[in-house]
Design an enzyme around this catalytic site. Structure first.
Site, mmCIF file in Angstrom:
data_model
loop_
_atom_site.group_PDB
_atom_site.id
_atom_site.type_symbol
_atom_site.label_atom_id
_atom_site.label_comp_id
_atom_site.label_asym_id
_atom_site.label_seq_id
_atom_site.Cartn_x
_atom_site.Cartn_y
_atom_site.Cartn_z
ATOM 1 N N GLU A 137 -66.735 36.295 15.965
ATOM 2 C CA GLU A 137 -67.792 36.722 15.049
ATOM 3 C C GLU A 137 -67.286 38.003 14.389
ATOM 4 O OE1 GLU A 137 -71.533 37.133 17.041
ATOM 5 O OE2 GLU A 137 -72.537 37.879 15.239
ATOM 6 N N ARG A 149 -64.777 35.030 31.525
ATOM 7 C CA ARG A 149 -64.303 36.040 30.593
ATOM 8 C C ARG A 149 -63.475 37.076 31.330
ATOM 9 N NH1 ARG A 149 -67.476 38.964 26.959
ATOM 10 N NH2 ARG A 149 -68.424 37.030 26.324
ATOM 11 N N LYS A 189 -68.979 44.469 22.152
ATOM 12 C CA LYS A 189 -68.749 45.038 20.822
ATOM 13 C C LYS A 189 -69.846 46.036 20.456
ATOM 14 C CE LYS A 189 -67.763 40.892 19.148
ATOM 15 N NZ LYS A 189 -67.506 39.797 18.216
HETATM 16 P P1 ATP Z 1 -69.525 40.507 22.327
HETATM 17 O O1 ATP Z 1 -70.486 39.899 23.306
HETATM 18 O O2 ATP Z 1 -68.864 41.755 22.771
HETATM 19 O O3 ATP Z 1 -70.058 40.579 20.928
HETATM 20 P P2 ATP Z 1 -68.478 37.927 21.812
HETATM 21 O O4 ATP Z 1 -68.130 37.052 22.948
HETATM 22 O O5 ATP Z 1 -69.762 37.664 21.136
HETATM 23 O O6 ATP Z 1 -68.340 39.435 22.278
HETATM 24 P P3 ATP Z 1 -66.956 36.751 19.758
HETATM 25 O O7 ATP Z 1 -66.414 37.377 18.544
HETATM 26 O O8 ATP Z 1 -68.072 35.791 19.608
HETATM 27 O O9 ATP Z 1 -67.359 37.930 20.729
HETATM 28 O O10 ATP Z 1 -65.805 36.091 20.619
HETATM 29 C C1 ATP Z 1 -64.857 35.215 20.100
HETATM 30 C C2 ATP Z 1 -64.264 34.421 21.218
HETATM 31 O O11 ATP Z 1 -63.674 35.282 22.178
HETATM 32 C C3 ATP Z 1 -65.322 33.621 21.921
HETATM 33 O O12 ATP Z 1 -64.820 32.331 22.160
HETATM 34 C C4 ATP Z 1 -65.541 34.359 23.191
HETATM 35 O O13 ATP Z 1 -65.948 33.510 24.219
HETATM 36 C C5 ATP Z 1 -64.176 34.987 23.455
HETATM 37 N N1 ATP Z 1 -64.314 36.203 24.232
HETATM 38 C C6 ATP Z 1 -65.059 37.291 23.942
HETATM 39 N N2 ATP Z 1 -64.992 38.198 24.917
HETATM 40 C C7 ATP Z 1 -64.162 37.690 25.858
HETATM 41 C C8 ATP Z 1 -63.687 38.139 27.126
HETATM 42 N N3 ATP Z 1 -64.035 39.325 27.616
HETATM 43 N N4 ATP Z 1 -62.843 37.349 27.808
HETATM 44 C C9 ATP Z 1 -62.468 36.159 27.313
HETATM 45 N N5 ATP Z 1 -62.876 35.671 26.143
HETATM 46 C C10 ATP Z 1 -63.716 36.410 25.418
HETATM 47 MG MG MG Z 2 -70.254 35.738 20.265
#
Ligand code: ATP
Ligand code: MG
Length: 558
Positions: A36, A262, A272
């Site tokens: 995102e 994760r 984020k």
């Molecule tokens: P946040 O909750 O901090 O906003 P997010 O998971 O919403 O993080 P995205 O930009 O949606 O962030 O993530 C893109 C991809 O990266 C998704 O497939 C997500 O599952 C993966 N991802 C995000 N954080 C992690 C993590 N700590 N470990 C492994 N994969 C991750």
């Molecule tokens: Mg997300």
């Protein structure tokens, strides 16, 4: 690719992929990385990137970069650019152009109408508060909305008018018609579309209804012929909805969602939202402040893509949540830099040493290997003269038993140069040591003594006349506790000593003009990288990592 990799045991996702390929379920594997664009990528994302792009690479498949830009208020083009740069920096390339969930808005809308026509979706007009009430709880079934049985015609008409902008935000939503008493709350008629009169950074004002993530993701995967849609464990409970949509939509392929744990790291935060707060409240200098867990910060700090990939490999892929010690990341960084970083000598806290028996005005140069781990890195010439700087910590006037470095009357080796003996200590009016006097032994040129004398210590040094003056930024963990979120207020847990700026370090002249992001090993001190804040007049270095893990024994930290 023709690289031969050591055989390794497969993680559970690669096992599934191999089984599917062997069974002929897919001709080739297609994955996607779906960030995102609402922040910079962090080390957790690196795990997902290495997994998705890694699998595509290993099985001759492809991996798409797809921006999950279904949320019109938050996305910013700046983040999208940063994400592309960081994925490439890690060493991966997506298939074709970057894709966007918003590329499919028209198709997704068509799919939503399809559900309406099939009687599988309806327009609900409950207020948000009422919807919450009707949803029930984990232990209690939900109730059907009074609008649940609207006719197909009425739903279609309302949904089209939603799209046409006839209603305000929140007036109606489109919901899937599944089961309000499902034990899985995600299946209790989840919202698929909501009205938001917002400008989208790609589609502008073309839309005032936007699909929810749960509605957008499965068909987007199917449109791209993604075979394995890998996501983190919090989406496990959404999988039945993922499958329901794939089942009930006329999509061109049948992707499968697989969840993995994760990555969590200690001594940092990774959400984020929290990282944004650190930036906005200026606890750090920006998303790329070298103390941040973002890839941009790690690049600036001198971490290498190979080190991060190796780290992700070591962490592996599993279904069990755990917290990884940040020391493992630092280990991977040292391991890689040890092989690649050029050695130089630099003194962080200079103490002048005058070699009284060395001719005034004379300079000689010592040929020194750039990297003892890599003979192909060649050698360089390091100038030596009568006045040198050594590290203040390497001298003690009244040394305790276990201190073997420089002290009055003691002989040490200056790396690649001569043996020197301390003959006198010069102090200022306050009793501070300002200079040492020493004598060198010309017979020890190059760092060896013909009579077999072996000083207990070898010190790094720079020639005062030739040294260049630079700034060095020393970083420590950004947070004091292993789990900064535990206390409830992670801001209060920020380590006040996480940045120390050394304003007048002295470095050997070979680093002059080094380009930003060049990494060196400063002998005996650690790995350091040229910061982009450097100017032609003045270099600024970041400490990438100490030579050893100083946190393993906090008491020995200086
Ligand atoms: P946040 O909750 O901090 O906003 P997010 O998971 O919403 O993080 P995205 O930009 O949606 O962030 O993530 C893109 C991809 O990266 C998704 O497939 C997500 O599952 C993966 N991802 C995000 N954080 C992690 C993590 N700590 N470990 C492994 N994969 C991750
Ligand atoms: Mg997300």
């Amino acid at each position: 690719m023709t690289t031969v990799e050591a055989p390794r045991s497969l993680d559970f996702i690669r096992e599934i992929v191999e089984d599917d390929l062997r069974a002929g379920k897919h001709e080739r594997v297609v994955t996607r990385f779906p960030p995102e664009p609402n922040g910079y990528l962090h080390i957790g994302h690196a795990k997902s990137i290495c997994l998705n792009f890694g699998i595509a690479g290993e099985y001759r498949g492809k991996c798409n970069l797809r921006f999950d830009d279904t949320n019109p208020t938050k996305e910013e083009a700046e983040y999208a650019h940063a994400i592309e740069r960081d994925v490439r920096w890690l060493g991966f390339e997506w298939d074709g152009e970057p894709r966007h969930a918003s590329d499919y808005f028209e198709q997704l809308y068509g799919y939503a109408e399809h559900l309406v026509r099939e009687g599988k979706a309806y327009v609900d007009s409950l207020s948000a508060e009422d919807m919450r009430q009707y949803r029930g709880t984990l232990t209690e079934a939900g109730k059907d909305s009074p609008y649940r049985n609207r006719s197909v015609e009425e739903n279609l008409d309302l949904f089209r008018r939603m799209r046409a902008g006839e209603f305000e935000d929140g007036a109606h939503v489109l919901r899937a018609k599944i089961d309000m008493s499902s034990p899985n709350v995600n299946m209790r008629d989840p919202v698929l579309y909501r009205i938001r009169h917002e400008t989208h950074h790609r589609t502008g004002d073309q839309w005032c209804i936007y699909p929810m993530y749960d509605m957008a993701h499965p068909p987007s995967d199917a449109i791209e012929h993604v075979t394995h849609s890998l996501c983190t464990l919090e989406f496990e409970d959404h999988r039945p909805l993922y499958d329901w949509l794939i089942e009930n939509l006329p999509v061109p392929s049948r992707p499968r969602q697989i969840e993995f744990a994760r990555l969590n790291l200690n001594y940092t935060v990774m959400s984020k939202r929290k990282l944004l707060r650190l930036v906005e409240e200026r606890h750090v200098s920006g998303w790329d402040d070298p103390r941040m867990p973002t890839l941009a910060a790690m690049r600036r700090r001198g971490y290498t893509p190979a080190a991060i990939r190796n780290f992700c490999d070591r962490v592996g892929v599993a279904r069990r949540e755990n917290v990884i010690d940040v020391a493992l990341l630092e280990f991977s960084v040292r391991e890689d830099l040890n092989l690649t970083a050029r050695r130089v000598m630099g003194v962080l806290r200079p103490l002048r040493v005058v070699i009284e028996n060395y001719p005034d005005g004379q300079t000689e140069e010592f040929e020194t290997p750039n990297n003892p781990e890599d003979p192909s890195a060649g050698t360089r010439r390091v100038p030596f003269s009568r006045v040198l700087y050594i590290e203040r910590d390497d001298f003690m006037e009244d040394p305790p038993k276990k201190f073997f470095r420089f002290a009055p009357g003691r002989e040490v080796r200056l790396r690649s140069a001569y043996f020197v003996t301390c003959t006198d200590v010069v102090k200022d009016a306050d009793g501070e040591i300002v200079e040492l006097r020493a004598a060198y032994d010309p017979a020890t040129r190059g760092g060896d003594s013909p009579d077999g004398r072996r000083p207990k210590a070898t010190l790094h040094w720079v020639s005062a006349e030739h040294a260049i003056d630079c700034e060095v930024r020393l970083y420590d963990r950004l947070f004091r506790s292993e789990n900064p979120e535990e206390s409830g207020d992670f801001i209060a847990d920020i380590n006040p000593d996480s940045l120390e700026v050394v304003t007048h370090a002295r470095l050997e002249p070979s680093v002059r003009g080094a380009a930003p992001l060049t990494t060196y090993q400063f002998e005996r001190l650690g790995y350091f990288c040229v910061d982009p804040d450097s100017t032609p007049e003045r270099l600024v270095f970041n400490r990438t990592a100490t030579l050893k893990d100083t946190w393993a024994k906090v008491s020995s930290k200086q």
